[in-house]
Design a protein around this motif. Sequence first.
Motif, short mmCIF file in Angstrom:
data_model
loop_
_atom_site.label_atom_id
_atom_site.label_comp_id
_atom_site.label_asym_id
_atom_site.label_seq_id
_atom_site.Cartn_x
_atom_site.Cartn_y
_atom_site.Cartn_z
N LYS A 207 -60.75 59.60 91.43
CA LYS A 207 -59.44 60.26 91.43
C LYS A 207 -58.93 60.48 90.01
O LYS A 207 -58.41 61.55 89.69
CB LYS A 207 -58.45 59.42 92.24
N GLY A 208 -59.08 59.48 89.15
CA GLY A 208 -58.57 59.60 87.79
C GLY A 208 -59.25 60.71 87.01
O GLY A 208 -58.60 61.49 86.31
N GLU A 209 -60.58 60.80 87.15
CA GLU A 209 -61.32 61.84 86.43
C GLU A 209 -60.93 63.23 86.91
O GLU A 209 -60.73 64.15 86.12
CB GLU A 209 -62.81 61.62 86.62
N ALA A 210 -60.81 63.40 88.24
CA ALA A 210 -60.43 64.70 88.79
C ALA A 210 -59.01 65.06 88.39
O ALA A 210 -58.71 66.22 88.08
CB ALA A 210 -60.58 64.69 90.31
N LEU A 211 -58.12 64.08 88.39
CA LEU A 211 -56.74 64.34 88.01
C LEU A 211 -56.64 64.72 86.53
O LEU A 211 -55.89 65.61 86.15
CB LEU A 211 -55.88 63.10 88.28
N ALA A 212 -57.44 64.05 85.70
CA ALA A 212 -57.45 64.38 84.27
C ALA A 212 -57.95 65.80 84.04
O ALA A 212 -57.41 66.53 83.20
CB ALA A 212 -58.33 63.38 83.52
#
Length: 562
Positions: free
Chosen positions: A207-212
């Motif tokens: 989730k963090g990578e996609a959100l970034a």
Amino acid sequence: MSTLIPPGMTRRLVVAALAGSAADLAGLGLIASAAWMITRAAEQPPLAALSVAIVGVRAFATSRGVFRYSERLAGHDVALRAQAATRERLYEALIPSGPLSHRGADLLSRMVDDTDAVQDLLVRCLLPAVAALVTGAAAVVIALFLLPAAAFALLAGLVVAGVLLPLGTAAASRRWSARLAPARADLAARVADLVHGSADLAAYGAKGEALAAGMAADDQLAALERRQARVSATAMLTGVLAQGLTVVAIVWICELSGTGPVATAVLALMSLVAFEPVLPLAGAGERLTGVLAALRRLADLRTVPPAVTEPAKPAQVPDGPLTIAVTGLVVRHGTRPPALDGVSFTLAPGHRVAVVGPSGAGKSTLLSALMRTVDYESGNITINGVEARDLASDDVRRLMTGLTQDPYVFQASFKDNLRLAGPEASDADLANAVRSAHLDQWADRTGWDTPLGEDGRTLSGGQLQRLALARALLFDPPVLLLDEPAEALDERTADSLMTDLLDATHGRTTLLITHRLRGLEAVDEILVLEDGHITQRGTHEALVSTNGYYRTLWQAEAMLHS
């Protein structure tokens, strides 16, 4: 330009341009006559000397509103029709096209945002430019009669605001506007990935990578839009300065030439109003660059080669019970080895033929070739002796179609999703199709008008496949094609669906693509497809008694269910 304007709308576009010019000319006449009347009244002449000006003010004020309304009505009518026609042409180009490399959100952005460029081209660029040209020329001509020196000053100011400034904004925005539409499409695609893939992203800790990545796309778009805002603000400031300096110069010229107060007021105020239709041209020049970039993106989609070649003169659709004969069929995707190589079989009227084989054997490609959604390299597909390539692809699909491997559910009611296959079908027809697909109890319990949600997320896998089967049965083509109807279902649901499907297709000309063998005793012939070749054919009993893929798979299924 002619390709953007729908047939029969050119005259209305001309009317819109004339009405817009007339509205701006009425505004120019209103200010000129009002300025003359006020300054002349200060000299206390007889009332009769002001009567013409009074009538002129009223006439110009009334006609300006009428002309502006007419221009908006006609101009937006043409623009909206042109936008709709552009979307229609885009649909027509995409439907028969081959596989696209564009992401779904990018296609949606082009379909929605880029087609808006057609409306902007007409309403915000073309019509304002015509009105500005007519109004500016009229103002210069009037000033030329009153004071030639003031006319040249006005002409210089209008050229700066209406020609040089739009060219400058267009040049400034050209460097980044071509990146603005792709940046919007990229952000839309990443947002779509976050929304639709939120569960998987959370499950795998991504989730963090996609959100970034989404935030980075948003930052890039914001940076481009800030540049656009700076260009717009600078253009507006420069245009207002040109307007003010022109009016000051005209007043100064009038003072030097000894022009009376009446002519000075008329020239000054008329010059001020003459800039009103000209000042928006700076924004139009900036917008034009983005519009042209959007139109190029649309043209890029329309140049996608079609998946199949349509005949110049389609043959007549054959009548009567249909016999489908496939002879030496070869289908190749790009430069890869053939997906189908020398496939031959016959589908007789009322017969059911099943095609089985491992994944990647070419089963779905065979259905695509039959439905004319992909072209074949060599061989023949004939329908009652008529070559399928000699028929229009839409005509072929009216004869042979059915259930695809990944049926799509629209965000509409259950009944509306059914009506996709039969817009004119009666409620009784819908009920019969749902009953044949064994979905009637669920439909009665849930409600026919129940929204199914985006992508059919409110349906289970079995319900989704049964809905697709009901569609196929409602369409009722002469030849029913079914592609992996039990794909991705649990064993119990898949067995139940296959039993119902074979029962519903009894007596129908049917080609069934499947990897499941249970229930195939009911079909007339089974083809085993491996690596693009038919390696075995016959009835279920004959193939079970013969060494090969079918017998091996049958034994594996028997062990699984024992």
